[in-house]
Design a protein around this motif. Sequence first.
Motif, PDB file in Angstrom:
ATOM      1  N   UNK A  56      62.686  -3.550  18.810  1.00 23.90           N
ATOM      2  CA  UNK A  56      62.402  -2.823  20.045  1.00 23.90           C
ATOM      3  C   UNK A  56      63.612  -2.767  20.964  1.00 23.90           C
ATOM      4  N   UNK A  57      63.424  -2.112  22.102  1.00 29.13           N
ATOM      5  CA  UNK A  57      64.503  -1.898  23.072  1.00 29.13           C
ATOM      6  C   UNK A  57      65.159  -3.224  23.455  1.00 29.13           C
ATOM      7  N   UNK A  58      66.483  -3.301  23.317  1.00 29.44           N
ATOM      8  CA  UNK A  58      67.224  -4.475  23.745  1.00 29.44           C
ATOM      9  C   UNK A  58      67.243  -5.641  22.782  1.00 29.44           C
ATOM     10  N   UNK A  59      66.510  -5.547  21.668  1.00 26.55           N
ATOM     11  CA  UNK A  59      66.447  -6.649  20.690  1.00 26.55           C
ATOM     12  C   UNK A  59      67.610  -6.524  19.707  1.00 26.55           C
ATOM     13  N   UNK A  60      68.162  -7.656  19.311  1.00 27.25           N
ATOM     14  CA  UNK A  60      69.324  -7.690  18.421  1.00 27.25           C
ATOM     15  C   UNK A  60      68.899  -7.995  16.973  1.00 27.25           C
ATOM     16  N   UNK A  61      69.854  -7.927  16.052  1.00 29.70           N
ATOM     17  CA  UNK A  61      69.569  -8.281  14.655  1.00 29.70           C
ATOM     18  C   UNK A  61      70.771  -8.971  14.028  1.00 29.70           C
ATOM     19  N   UNK A  62      70.500 -10.078  13.339  1.00 29.61           N
ATOM     20  CA  UNK A  62      71.512 -10.740  12.523  1.00 29.61           C
ATOM     21  C   UNK A  62      71.561 -10.111  11.139  1.00 29.61           C
ATOM     22  N   UNK A 237      67.220 -12.187  24.463  1.00 31.79           N
ATOM     23  CA  UNK A 237      67.318 -13.440  23.707  1.00 31.79           C
ATOM     24  C   UNK A 237      66.700 -13.364  22.323  1.00 31.79           C
ATOM     25  N   UNK A 238      66.166 -12.181  21.936  1.00 29.71           N
ATOM     26  CA  UNK A 238      65.437 -12.050  20.689  1.00 29.71           C
ATOM     27  C   UNK A 238      66.270 -11.426  19.585  1.00 29.71           C
ATOM     28  N   UNK A 239      66.254 -12.058  18.408  1.00 28.63           N
ATOM     29  CA  UNK A 239      67.038 -11.606  17.258  1.00 28.63           C
ATOM     30  C   UNK A 239      66.161 -11.519  16.012  1.00 28.63           C
TER      31      UNK A 239
END
Length: 245
Positions: A56-62, A237-239
């Motif tokens: 979702x909006x603003x969420x990151x991914x490793x 803060x969510x990945x």
Amino acid sequence: MRNIKLTIEYDGSRYQGWTRLGKDESNNTISNKIIEVLKRMTDEYTIELNCGCRTEVGVHAYAQIANFKIDSEMDVQDIKHYLNRYLPMDIAIIDVEEMPERFHAQLNATSKTYVYRMTIDDVPSVFDRKYIYHCYKIPDKKLMQQAAMLLIGKHDFKNFSSAKKSKSTVREIYEIEVYGDTEEMQILIHADDFLHNMARLLIGTLLDIGLGNRMKEDIEDIFAGIQNPSAPCDPKGLYLQEITY
């Protein structure tokens, strides 16, 4: 047609999520940025990019996983180098692999893991402020762990989601870990799948319980529809940590 799998790392801060459809449709998404470069690389007008988990909006991914099909005979390493050369610096292609024709990043996924990072130090780091949520009060880790036990297993998570339409809202959470030290705390959620905003609503509720704003028993009332979940956690803060196949 060749089926190409991408492993992608990205900073979601300035994007409208992986994709944004419907009334809030936007071109400023992770998927659109990648598709634009793929079209330029292959000269193919129509490319469908499937993802393992729609962040979702603003969420990151490793390690987001995506796949697409092309006619091009371009070597996988050349695809990787081309994408990393022309994509914005906040999107990186970690790996490119050719897959069997039937591989589908979303349909073949067996589980997904999110991790939430928050700092509990006295003074929030200037350098981490965009990527770690700062909690000004130290949450009760043991209380959050006890509340997390009520979420583990197979449940109907419709009240922990903002999705208006979904064929099934039953999901299974395999594991929730709440751990950390005196400077940083993390919440890890491993599930078979996530509904829209489910991870953020679960974490927001666990945080409220840890901060003493609500009781751990509220979890059962939220499942029953007697109470609402807490506000979604701050997405910075969510990945998305891992997708398994």
